[in-house]
Design a protein around this motif. Structure first.
Motif, PDB file in Angstrom:
ATOM      1  N   GLN A 249       0.816  -1.218   0.000  1.00  0.00           N
ATOM      2  CA  GLN A 249       0.000   0.000   0.000  1.00  0.00           C
ATOM      3  C   GLN A 249       0.849   1.268   0.000  1.00  0.00           C
ATOM      4  O   GLN A 249       0.564   2.224  -0.724  1.00  0.00           O
ATOM      5  N   ILE A 250       1.915   1.269   0.801  1.00  0.00           N
ATOM      6  CA  ILE A 250       2.737   2.475   0.832  1.00  0.00           C
ATOM      7  C   ILE A 250       3.631   2.555  -0.400  1.00  0.00           C
ATOM      8  O   ILE A 250       3.895   3.641  -0.934  1.00  0.00           O
ATOM      9  N   LEU A 251       4.076   1.404  -0.911  1.00  0.00           N
ATOM     10  CA  LEU A 251       4.884   1.415  -2.132  1.00  0.00           C
ATOM     11  C   LEU A 251       4.075   1.837  -3.343  1.00  0.00           C
ATOM     12  O   LEU A 251       4.611   2.403  -4.305  1.00  0.00           O
ATOM     13  N   ALA A 252       2.770   1.578  -3.333  1.00  0.00           N
ATOM     14  CA  ALA A 252       1.922   1.952  -4.467  1.00  0.00           C
ATOM     15  C   ALA A 252       1.903   3.455  -4.687  1.00  0.00           C
ATOM     16  O   ALA A 252       1.642   3.917  -5.796  1.00  0.00           O
ATOM     17  N   ARG A 253       2.181   4.215  -3.657  1.00  0.00           N
ATOM     18  CA  ARG A 253       2.228   5.674  -3.812  1.00  0.00           C
ATOM     19  C   ARG A 253       3.334   6.094  -4.772  1.00  0.00           C
ATOM     20  O   ARG A 253       3.244   7.150  -5.392  1.00  0.00           O
ATOM     21  N   PHE A 254       4.364   5.270  -4.905  1.00  0.00           N
ATOM     22  CA  PHE A 254       5.480   5.594  -5.781  1.00  0.00           C
ATOM     23  C   PHE A 254       5.366   4.902  -7.130  1.00  0.00           C
ATOM     24  O   PHE A 254       6.238   5.039  -7.970  1.00  0.00           O
ATOM     25  N   GLN A 255       4.285   4.169  -7.352  1.00  0.00           N
ATOM     26  CA  GLN A 255       4.133   3.412  -8.589  1.00  0.00           C
ATOM     27  C   GLN A 255       2.915   3.841  -9.376  1.00  0.00           C
ATOM     28  O   GLN A 255       2.503   3.174 -10.298  1.00  0.00           O
ATOM     29  N   THR A 256       2.319   4.959  -9.008  1.00  0.00           N
ATOM     30  CA  THR A 256       1.144   5.452  -9.707  1.00  0.00           C
ATOM     31  C   THR A 256       1.575   6.292 -10.891  1.00  0.00           C
ATOM     32  O   THR A 256       2.121   7.379 -10.718  1.00  0.00           O
ATOM     33  N   PRO A 270      12.206  -1.195  -8.296  1.00  0.00           N
ATOM     34  CA  PRO A 270      12.988  -0.044  -7.857  1.00  0.00           C
ATOM     35  C   PRO A 270      12.135   1.213  -7.878  1.00  0.00           C
ATOM     36  O   PRO A 270      11.086   1.260  -8.503  1.00  0.00           O
ATOM     37  N   LEU A 271      12.605   2.256  -7.214  1.00  0.00           N
ATOM     38  CA  LEU A 271      11.833   3.487  -7.083  1.00  0.00           C
ATOM     39  C   LEU A 271      12.500   4.628  -7.845  1.00  0.00           C
ATOM     40  O   LEU A 271      12.611   5.730  -7.371  1.00  0.00           O
ATOM     41  N   GLN A 272      12.936   4.366  -9.078  1.00  0.00           N
ATOM     42  CA  GLN A 272      13.645   5.390  -9.825  1.00  0.00           C
ATOM     43  C   GLN A 272      12.757   6.232 -10.722  1.00  0.00           C
ATOM     44  O   GLN A 272      13.240   7.130 -11.392  1.00  0.00           O
ATOM     45  N   ALA A 273      11.475   5.977 -10.814  1.00  0.00           N
ATOM     46  CA  ALA A 273      10.634   6.651 -11.792  1.00  0.00           C
ATOM     47  C   ALA A 273      10.007   7.915 -11.257  1.00  0.00           C
ATOM     48  O   ALA A 273       8.868   8.239 -11.519  1.00  0.00           O
ATOM     49  N   ALA A 274      10.747   8.652 -10.462  1.00  0.00           N
ATOM     50  CA  ALA A 274      10.186   9.830  -9.808  1.00  0.00           C
ATOM     51  C   ALA A 274       9.614  10.866 -10.771  1.00  0.00           C
ATOM     52  O   ALA A 274       8.550  11.420 -10.500  1.00  0.00           O
TER      53      ALA A 274
END
Length: 283
Positions: A249-256, A270-274
């Protein structure tokens, strides 16, 4: 510097000391957060520890609407003493309290209660938390002050009867601070929302819902880098303490994606798509 110019513990205002005699009843203030202190008409009153314990015990009972019997007070505060010695200690404590001001304790033949005119910072904390957690009440100006939502209940005291009360207060403060952060976020008051959320994190660093609010505030104000920074901190703490990963749920905030389509969260992504991310909508 006179006592009238000193701030009181817990952020409560000083009482007016210029009123006529007999107004002491409205000027009795008891503080239990971050340590014991008692003020009468703006002046600090020194009491021995046994008298302090009686006042604190009665204050905790009053917040739950309970009137204490003398036997209950003796049994909890002097459990290791003989009945005769315990009753003598209670009588001495009550004498010292009444020497300061008779209205501090309402004493009947078999019952004791904190005086009705004595204000307690702990009750102010509970009242503020109740307003913040209510869905039907608007945010009042004074409710933004976090000072009464972060104090610890008599931290230097080693008393068994305080253990449950401390945890009750900790949970209440934690939920109230999180609710305050959510309300401030909806109002667009982002610095204050971050402050409230960080205070909640200080109380319970592993509480994910608070980290989620903190990240949402960062997204709302367009601070994507800060949101990633808070996620990295939380992930490192969670792995170090529990060997776990943040929830989907919290990771989904960075994958929207910016298109609004929400893909299934993937913990290993990974969380590179900022640059292509957008903030989660306000709740």
């Amino acid at each position: 510097m006179s006592s009238a110019s000193l701030p009181l513990p817990g952020g409560l205002p000083l009482p007016d000391t210029q009123g006529p005699p007999g107004r002491e009843a409205a000027q009795a203030r008891l503080y239990l957060l971050n340590g014991f202190s008692l003020f009468l008409a703006g002046d600090r009153v020194r009491l021995p520890l046994h008298a302090q314990r009686v006042l604190a015990f009665l204050a905790l009972a009053r917040q739950d609407g309970v009137t204490c019997s003398r036997d209950a007070v003796v049994g909890r505060l002097w459990a290791d003493s003989t009945v005769e010695h315990a009753n003598g200690s209670l009588r001495t404590a009550l004498w010292r309290i009444r020497s300061a001001w008779a209205g501090l304790v309402a004493a009947g033949r078999n019952e004791l209660a904190l005086g009705p005119e004595v204000s307690v910072d702990l009750q102010s904390c509970r009242d503020q938390a109740g307003r913040l957690l209510s869905r039907d009440m608007d945010l009042a100006a004074g409710d933004i002050d976090c000072s009464t939502l972060t104090g610890e209940l008599l931290p230097a005291w080693d008393e068994d009867w305080l253990l449950v009360e401390r945890e009750r207060l900790r949970q209440l403060q934690l939920h109230a601070l999180e609710a305050l952060a959510v309300r401030l976020r909806k109002l667009g008051r982002y610095p204050e929302a971050i402050d409230a959320a960080l205070r909640a994190v200080a109380i319970e660093p592993l509480r994910e819902s608070v980290h989620a609010v903190l990240i949402d505030v960062c997204f709302d104000e367009g601070n994507v880098a800060a949101a990633h920074g808070y996620l990295r901190q939380y992930r490192a703490l969670l792995q170090a303490e529990l060997g776990l990963e943040p929830s989907p749920q919290i990771l989904a905030r960075f994958q929207t994606p910016a298109t609004g389509e929400v893909p299934a969260p993937a913990r290993a992504q990974p969380l590179q798509a900022a640059p292509s991310l957008r903030p989660a909508p306000a709740v």
